[in-house]
Motif scaffolding. Structure first.
Motif, PDB file in Angstrom:
ATOM      1  N   GLU A   1      -8.023  20.192  17.490  1.00  0.00           N
ATOM      2  CA  GLU A   1      -8.670  21.457  17.374  1.00  0.00           C
ATOM      3  C   GLU A   1      -9.789  21.041  16.148  1.00  0.00           C
ATOM      4  OE1 GLU A   1      -5.950  24.721  16.486  1.00  0.00           O
ATOM      5  OE2 GLU A   1      -5.472  25.016  18.531  1.00  0.00           O
ATOM      6  N   ALA A   2      -9.466  20.491  15.192  1.00  0.00           N
ATOM      7  CA  ALA A   2     -10.319  20.032  14.207  1.00  0.00           C
ATOM      8  C   ALA A   2     -11.558  19.173  14.770  1.00  0.00           C
ATOM      9  CB  ALA A   2      -9.578  19.281  13.170  1.00  0.00           C
ATOM     10  N   LYS A   3     -11.185  18.290  15.767  1.00  0.00           N
ATOM     11  CA  LYS A   3     -11.920  17.171  16.324  1.00  0.00           C
ATOM     12  C   LYS A   3     -13.122  17.898  17.169  1.00  0.00           C
ATOM     13  CE  LYS A   3     -10.881  13.148  17.729  1.00  0.00           C
ATOM     14  NZ  LYS A   3     -10.157  12.125  18.436  1.00  0.00           N
ATOM     15  N   THR A   4     -12.526  19.024  17.707  1.00  0.00           N
ATOM     16  CA  THR A   4     -13.364  19.589  18.949  1.00  0.00           C
ATOM     17  C   THR A   4     -14.034  20.805  18.240  1.00  0.00           C
ATOM     18  OG1 THR A   4     -11.521  20.753  19.567  1.00  0.00           O
ATOM     19  CG2 THR A   4     -12.130  18.466  20.666  1.00  0.00           C
ATOM     20  N   ALA A   5     -13.758  21.189  17.056  1.00  0.00           N
ATOM     21  CA  ALA A   5     -14.357  22.398  16.466  1.00  0.00           C
ATOM     22  C   ALA A   5     -15.961  22.148  16.301  1.00  0.00           C
ATOM     23  CB  ALA A   5     -13.866  22.621  15.018  1.00  0.00           C
ATOM     24  N   LYS A   6     -16.666  23.354  16.299  1.00  0.00           N
ATOM     25  CA  LYS A   6     -18.230  23.390  16.368  1.00  0.00           C
ATOM     26  C   LYS A   6     -18.595  22.583  15.047  1.00  0.00           C
ATOM     27  CE  LYS A   6     -20.871  26.911  18.450  1.00  0.00           C
ATOM     28  NZ  LYS A   6     -21.466  28.336  18.561  1.00  0.00           N
TER      29      LYS A   6
ATOM     30  N   ALA B   1     -18.132  19.850  14.143  1.00  0.00           N
ATOM     31  CA  ALA B   1     -17.295  18.273  13.575  1.00  0.00           C
ATOM     32  C   ALA B   1     -17.569  17.393  14.158  1.00  0.00           C
ATOM     33  CB  ALA B   1     -15.791  18.733  13.918  1.00  0.00           C
ATOM     34  N   SER B   2     -17.276  16.013  13.501  1.00  0.00           N
ATOM     35  CA  SER B   2     -17.608  14.891  14.290  1.00  0.00           C
ATOM     36  C   SER B   2     -16.645  14.409  15.308  1.00  0.00           C
ATOM     37  CB  SER B   2     -17.906  13.763  13.142  1.00  0.00           C
ATOM     38  OG  SER B   2     -16.556  13.523  12.545  1.00  0.00           O
ATOM     39  N   ALA B   3     -17.063  13.698  16.104  1.00  0.00           N
ATOM     40  CA  ALA B   3     -15.867  12.956  17.011  1.00  0.00           C
ATOM     41  C   ALA B   3     -14.747  12.471  16.589  1.00  0.00           C
ATOM     42  CB  ALA B   3     -16.574  12.268  18.183  1.00  0.00           C
ATOM     43  N   GLU B   4     -14.744  11.696  15.412  1.00  0.00           N
ATOM     44  CA  GLU B   4     -13.733  11.094  14.428  1.00  0.00           C
ATOM     45  C   GLU B   4     -13.123  12.184  13.733  1.00  0.00           C
ATOM     46  OE1 GLU B   4     -11.788   8.314  14.797  1.00  0.00           O
ATOM     47  OE2 GLU B   4     -12.808   8.341  16.726  1.00  0.00           O
ATOM     48  N   LEU B   5     -11.963  12.108  13.480  1.00  0.00           N
ATOM     49  CA  LEU B   5     -10.986  12.815  12.270  1.00  0.00           C
ATOM     50  C   LEU B   5     -10.794  11.729  11.379  1.00  0.00           C
ATOM     51  CD1 LEU B   5      -9.815  15.567  11.650  1.00  0.00           C
ATOM     52  CD2 LEU B   5      -7.686  14.831  12.892  1.00  0.00           C
ATOM     53  N   SER B   6     -11.222  12.086  10.065  1.00  0.00           N
ATOM     54  CA  SER B   6     -11.041  11.231   8.875  1.00  0.00           C
ATOM     55  C   SER B   6      -9.501  11.373   8.397  1.00  0.00           C
ATOM     56  CB  SER B   6     -12.101  11.277   7.683  1.00  0.00           C
ATOM     57  OG  SER B   6     -11.819  12.496   7.409  1.00  0.00           O
ATOM     58  N   ASP B   7      -9.115  10.368   7.800  1.00  0.00           N
ATOM     59  CA  ASP B   7      -7.796  10.458   7.179  1.00  0.00           C
ATOM     60  C   ASP B   7      -7.631  11.658   6.139  1.00  0.00           C
ATOM     61  OD1 ASP B   7      -6.774   8.635   8.997  1.00  0.00           O
ATOM     62  OD2 ASP B   7      -6.546   6.985   7.655  1.00  0.00           O
ATOM     63  N   GLU B   8      -8.537  11.744   5.700  1.00  0.00           N
ATOM     64  CA  GLU B   8      -8.954  12.629   4.429  1.00  0.00           C
ATOM     65  C   GLU B   8      -8.547  14.224   5.143  1.00  0.00           C
ATOM     66  OE1 GLU B   8     -11.387  10.428   4.449  1.00  0.00           O
ATOM     67  OE2 GLU B   8     -10.404   9.257   2.882  1.00  0.00           O
ATOM     68  N   ALA B   9      -9.276  14.375   6.214  1.00  0.00           N
ATOM     69  CA  ALA B   9      -9.222  15.736   6.819  1.00  0.00           C
ATOM     70  C   ALA B   9      -7.855  15.832   7.530  1.00  0.00           C
ATOM     71  CB  ALA B   9     -10.412  15.666   8.130  1.00  0.00           C
ATOM     72  N   ALA B  10      -7.349  14.846   8.015  1.00  0.00           N
ATOM     73  CA  ALA B  10      -6.255  14.730   8.909  1.00  0.00           C
ATOM     74  C   ALA B  10      -5.066  15.166   7.760  1.00  0.00           C
ATOM     75  CB  ALA B  10      -5.776  13.531   9.288  1.00  0.00           C
TER      76      ALA B  10
END
Length: 149
Positions: free
Chosen positions: A35-40, A42-51
């Motif tokens: 959901e975080a990756k596909t949110a409006k 958002a970048s295609a990659e999820l950083s470890d900090e965001a995770a």
């Protein structure tokens, strides 16, 4: 390997081991990551900090839910939440002990030049950035109040 890939691999291991609690918790984590990756915006990659931030939010939700279930005498549901909480915490960095937290916040207070509770906002801003992932916001806040009060 980033956290997203690690979680995906752990889901496969949980499936093979037929570990339902672990599988449910990890699928919940992966859902939040997707959901975080596909949110409006958002970048295609999820950083470890965001995770890590997502994992912390999920841990807090599980703790709050477990407390509510316990207050309503639903120990079975509280146990499920706690079991999932323990699985999620495996992927978070190690939390600081109370003594380590006090030392770190003492340094931050010295760096910011804070002297009273009026400076709490300044200290909290620096502390939450510096200690992100290493301590809960509530613990940071309580320690800042203790040291400034």
């Amino acid at each position: 390997m980033n956290l997203f890939d690690t979680i995906s691999n752990e889901i496969k291991k949980a499936m093979l081991a037929k570990d339902k609690v672990r599988l449910e918790a990890l699928r919940g984590v992966k859902k939040e990551f997707l959901e975080a990756k596909t949110a409006k915006g958002a970048s295609a990659e999820l950083s470890d900090e965001a995770a890590t931030a997502i994992l912390q939010k999920m841990v807090k939700q599980r703790k709050d839910s477990a407390e509510i279930y316990k207050s309503q005498h639903r120990d079975d549901l509280a146990a499920d939440e706690i079991a999932q909480l323990e699985v999620i915490q495996e992927f978070l960095p190690a939390q600081l002990s109370a003594e380590e937290l006090e030392t770190e916040i003492g340094k931050i207070i010295a760096d910011t030049g804070a002297t009273s509770m009026k400076d709490m906002g300044k200290v909290m801003g620096a502390a939450t950035k510096q200690l992100a992932g290493k301590a809960e916001g509530r613990a940071i806040s309580e320690m800042v109040k203790k040291l400034l009060g």
